[in-house]
Design a protein around this motif. Structure first.
Motif, PDB file in Angstrom:
ATOM      1  N   GLY A 233       0.818  -1.208   0.000  1.00 37.46           N
ATOM      2  CA  GLY A 233       0.000   0.000   0.000  1.00 37.46           C
ATOM      3  C   GLY A 233       0.848   1.253   0.000  1.00 37.46           C
ATOM      4  N   VAL A 234       0.170   2.394  -0.010  1.00 44.43           N
ATOM      5  CA  VAL A 234       0.838   3.693  -0.014  1.00 44.43           C
ATOM      6  C   VAL A 234       0.220   4.562   1.075  1.00 44.43           C
ATOM      7  CG1 VAL A 234       1.470   5.725  -1.373  1.00 44.43           C
ATOM      8  CG2 VAL A 234       1.166   3.507  -2.513  1.00 44.43           C
ATOM      9  N   ILE A 235       1.058   5.161   1.904  1.00 43.36           N
ATOM     10  CA  ILE A 235       0.630   6.089   2.946  1.00 43.36           C
ATOM     11  C   ILE A 235       1.436   7.377   2.797  1.00 43.36           C
ATOM     12  CG2 ILE A 235       0.653   6.606   5.412  1.00 43.36           C
ATOM     13  CD1 ILE A 235      -1.484   4.678   4.930  1.00 43.36           C
ATOM     14  N   ALA A 236       0.746   8.496   2.570  1.00 44.41           N
ATOM     15  CA  ALA A 236       1.420   9.800   2.427  1.00 44.41           C
ATOM     16  C   ALA A 236       2.570   9.719   1.425  1.00 44.41           C
ATOM     17  CB  ALA A 236       1.920  10.300   3.782  1.00 44.41           C
ATOM     18  N   GLY A 237       2.339   9.002   0.323  1.00 44.26           N
ATOM     19  CA  GLY A 237       3.335   8.888  -0.730  1.00 44.26           C
ATOM     20  C   GLY A 237       4.388   7.838  -0.496  1.00 44.26           C
ATOM     21  N   GLN A 238       4.389   7.188   0.657  1.00 46.66           N
ATOM     22  CA  GLN A 238       5.405   6.202   1.009  1.00 46.66           C
ATOM     23  C   GLN A 238       4.872   4.774   0.843  1.00 46.66           C
ATOM     24  OE1 GLN A 238       8.762   5.609   4.532  1.00 46.66           O
ATOM     25  NE2 GLN A 238       7.227   7.199   4.677  1.00 46.66           N
ATOM     26  N   ILE A 239       5.680   3.898   0.252  1.00 47.80           N
ATOM     27  CA  ILE A 239       5.286   2.512   0.020  1.00 47.80           C
ATOM     28  C   ILE A 239       5.458   1.712   1.308  1.00 47.80           C
ATOM     29  CG2 ILE A 239       5.675   0.429  -1.347  1.00 47.80           C
ATOM     30  CD1 ILE A 239       4.778   2.687  -3.071  1.00 47.80           C
ATOM     31  N   ILE A 240       4.404   0.965   1.691  1.00 51.61           N
ATOM     32  CA  ILE A 240       4.474   0.124   2.882  1.00 51.61           C
ATOM     33  C   ILE A 240       4.286  -1.338   2.504  1.00 51.61           C
ATOM     34  CG2 ILE A 240       3.680   1.941   4.441  1.00 51.61           C
ATOM     35  CD1 ILE A 240       0.899   0.599   4.416  1.00 51.61           C
TER      36      ILE A 240
END
Length: 321
Positions: free
Chosen positions: A238-245
């Motif tokens: 997924g993506v959170i605030a532009g960051q890949i998790i």
């Protein structure tokens, strides 16, 4: 109709007292309210029939499901937008509910972190105007090029405008061409100060992004579809605030994450209230990852997504009929 945010404490107090068997002082401690308030809420619950099990199950199924999700996923609060067959786009109901919830969560003097995307911009666009005191809205990640809709700065400033609050934007792009450039820019005093101040936020508002060709980081040009596919095979969830998790909600070890200007996940986890809003059914996997990583304390979803989350929780949550 889903429970109104202002009434949620009544439902939660009744749930803890009658379903979990907590004493009134224990309910007060868990909800961080006075024992007198608990007694008042329980009286209102009795007067409205909320504590009647048969009536509650029939008339407040979505609210019972919300309480079960809170228990199973260890979230502070869940709101569920009910299914409405008369609405052409059910995601609109989710955004309307989320806008109301968001306003209820804001307190005087709050510092609010805001991410970006279609969901967040929709919330900003339909949110009621409010004149709040000493509230600051800060951008959680770097900016994007002008052609892209729902840019981080647009989301931040529109929400600040609706709240009559101060808005603080990032003076940096979301993605740099090299890791060295990103390290250098993060070390700049202005950017370093903005990033370090994110953990001081009281409230955050964001959604989660998918890791496919329809991902907003692909559509904005930060990654190509083929690059995203490589990251997905490497464990991207997924993506959170532009960051890949990854599936555990941790930052994926990849060059892309090292080239972005965005809030550290550790900073996001320090925020007391993180309101995650999910409209699309396709975001189930990213949402599960965000919850697993402690990146969500408050959640707004639709009824279908809520049932999927309960099914996923398995034995931890008794399924609502």
């Amino acid at each position: 109709m889903a429970i109104r945010p202002a009434e949620q404490l009544i439902h939660k107090a009744a749930w803890l007292y009658y379903a979990h068997g907590l004493r009134q002082d224990q309910v007060a401690s868990q909800l961080k309210i006075s024992r007198a308030s608990v007694a008042m809420y329980l009286r209102k619950a009795r007067e409205t029939g909320i504590v009647n099990i048969s009536t509650s199950t029939q008339l407040f199924t979505d609210d019972v499901m919300a309480r079960k999700l809170e228990d199973a996923l260890k979230l502070d609060a869940v709101w569920i937008a009910p299914e409405n067959g008369h609405v052409a786009d059910p995601s609109t109901d989710i955004a309307v509910l989320a806008a109301s919830v968001f306003l209820e969560l804001i307190k005087k003097g709050d510092r609010i972190g805001v991410a970006w995307g279609r969901t967040i911009y929709t919330i900003a666009d339909i949110m009621s105007y409010a004149d709040l005191q000493d509230v600051t809205v800060v951008q959680l990640c770097g900016n994007l090029g002008a052609p892209y809709s729902y840019r981080p700065d647009q989301c931040t400033m529109e929400i600040a405008r609706r709240l009559n609050a101060k808005g603080l934007n990032f003076y940096a792009p979301l993605v740099l061409t090299t890791e060295e450039l990103a390290r250098g820019l993060r070390a700049e005093p202005v950017i370093r100060e903005q990033l370090s101040g994110i953990s001081a936020c009281n409230l955050a508002l964001y959604s989660v992004g998918t890791v496919d060709a329809d991902s907003h980081v692909v559509k904005c040009g930060a990654l190509t579809a083929s690059e995203m596919e490589v990251l997905r095979r490497a464990g991207a969830a997924g993506v959170i605030a532009g960051q890949i998790i990854d599936a555990q909600g941790k930052a994926l070890d990849c060059s892309y994450n090292r080239r972005i200007i965005s809030a550290e996940l550790s900073s996001l986890r320090k925020i007391e209230k993180s309101l995650v809003v999910v409209q699309e059914d396709s975001k189930f996997e990213p949402l599960v990852a965000a919850i697993a990583g402690g990146l969500c304390t408050h959640l707004v979803v639709g009824a279908r997504m809520a049932r999927r989350l309960l099914d996923h929780a398995g034995p931890a949550a008794e399924k609502v009929a």
